[in-house]
Design an enzyme around this catalytic site. Structure first.
Site, PDB file in Angstrom:
ATOM      1  CG  ASP A 115      -2.216   4.730   1.874  1.00 34.74           C
ATOM      2  OD1 ASP A 115      -2.736   4.320   0.818  1.00 34.74           O
ATOM      3  OD2 ASP A 115      -2.335   4.140   2.970  1.00 34.74           O
TER       4      ASP A 115
ATOM      5  CG  ASP B 151      -2.215  -0.524   1.081  1.00 36.14           C
ATOM      6  OD1 ASP B 151      -2.853  -0.232   0.048  1.00 36.14           O
ATOM      7  OD2 ASP B 151      -2.662  -1.274   1.970  1.00 36.14           O
TER       8      ASP B 151
HETATM    9  N1  ROI Z   1      -2.452  -1.932   9.968  1.00 37.14           N
HETATM   10  C1  ROI Z   1      -1.161  -1.621  10.063  1.00 37.14           C
HETATM   11  N2  ROI Z   1      -0.531  -1.821  11.230  1.00 37.14           N
HETATM   12  N3  ROI Z   1      -0.460  -1.092   9.026  1.00 37.14           N
HETATM   13  C2  ROI Z   1      -1.052  -0.855   7.824  1.00 37.14           C
HETATM   14  O1  ROI Z   1      -0.384  -0.363   6.896  1.00 37.14           O
HETATM   15  C3  ROI Z   1      -2.421  -1.169   7.677  1.00 37.14           C
HETATM   16  N4  ROI Z   1      -3.084  -0.981   6.503  1.00 37.14           N
HETATM   17  C4  ROI Z   1      -4.374  -1.259   6.374  1.00 37.14           C
HETATM   18  C5  ROI Z   1      -5.214  -1.725   7.539  1.00 37.14           C
HETATM   19  C6  ROI Z   1      -5.985  -2.972   7.119  1.00 37.14           C
HETATM   20  C7  ROI Z   1      -6.146  -0.603   7.914  1.00 37.14           C
HETATM   21  N5  ROI Z   1      -4.404  -2.047   8.686  1.00 37.14           N
HETATM   22  C8  ROI Z   1      -3.103  -1.715   8.793  1.00 37.14           C
HETATM   23  O2  ROI Z   1      -4.965  -1.079   5.191  1.00 37.14           O
END
Ligand code: ROI
Length: 163
Positions: free
Chosen positions: A98, A96
């Site tokens: 962002d 991901d």
């Molecule tokens: N939880 C953590 N610790 N780190 C993340 O990058 C992350 N990304 C997500 C969700 C599922 C909210 N939980 C996460 O998309």
């Protein structure tokens, strides 16, 4: 030229390697200068707990790309590095990327919300951000170090460095 902070996260397929690969790609973005990366943090999953721990980091870049051109680039990197085979895990992304902040911009459109929704309460975003720029102030006037003091670290730990 805009200063942009990007959050990186992964919890599948060798997360540390995914994040290093993403950083390598961010370093070769067009019209962009890579400024610095936070340490590599291990974090407990936010949301469903029946999933592996995450690796998270935050990087700072300076770019001439427009917000949506940058978003296109980040989504291309996610696709190139992140996708697992469909039969393994439907739609799951192992990477991901962002967009957290772009200067003092506030953007709300179909594809992009800046500042990133929820970033102020996520330890795995705020701690790495405060590490690389403790003076940083969000568009709403909140200071990242003060935000960090208000949020529990939830077991967040530094496990390495990105190159
Ligand atoms: N939880 C953590 N610790 N780190 C993340 O990058 C992350 N990304 C997500 C969700 C599922 C909210 N939980 C996460 O998309």
């Amino acid at each position: 030229m805009s200063t942009v902070y990007i959050g990186l996260g992964s919890n599948l397929d060798n997360p540390a390697q995914q994040l290093q690969g993403a950083v390598d790609s961010l370093k070769s973005l067009p019209e962009t200068k890579f400024i610095l990366a936070s340490s590599l943090f291990s974090s407990k999953p936010m949301g469903p707990q029946d999933q592996p721990d995450y690796m998270n980091a935050v990087v700072c870049i300076e770019t001439e790309l427009s917000p949506l051109a940058l978003l296109d680039q980040l989504q291309a990197i996610e696709l190139a590095f992140g996708r697992v085979r469909k039969d393994e895990r439907w739609g799951a992304r192992v990477l991901d990327l962002d967009i957290l902040l772009i200067d003092d911009l506030v953007i709300e459109n179909e594809r992009l919300t800046v500042p990133h929704y929820g970033m102020k309460v996520r330890e795995f975003v705020i701690y790495p951000l405060a590490q690389i720029n403790p003076e940083l102030v969000l568009p709403d006037g909140s200071n990242v170090t003060q935000l960090q003091e208000k949020i529990d670290d939830n077991g967040l730990i530094i496990v390495g460095e990105l190159r």
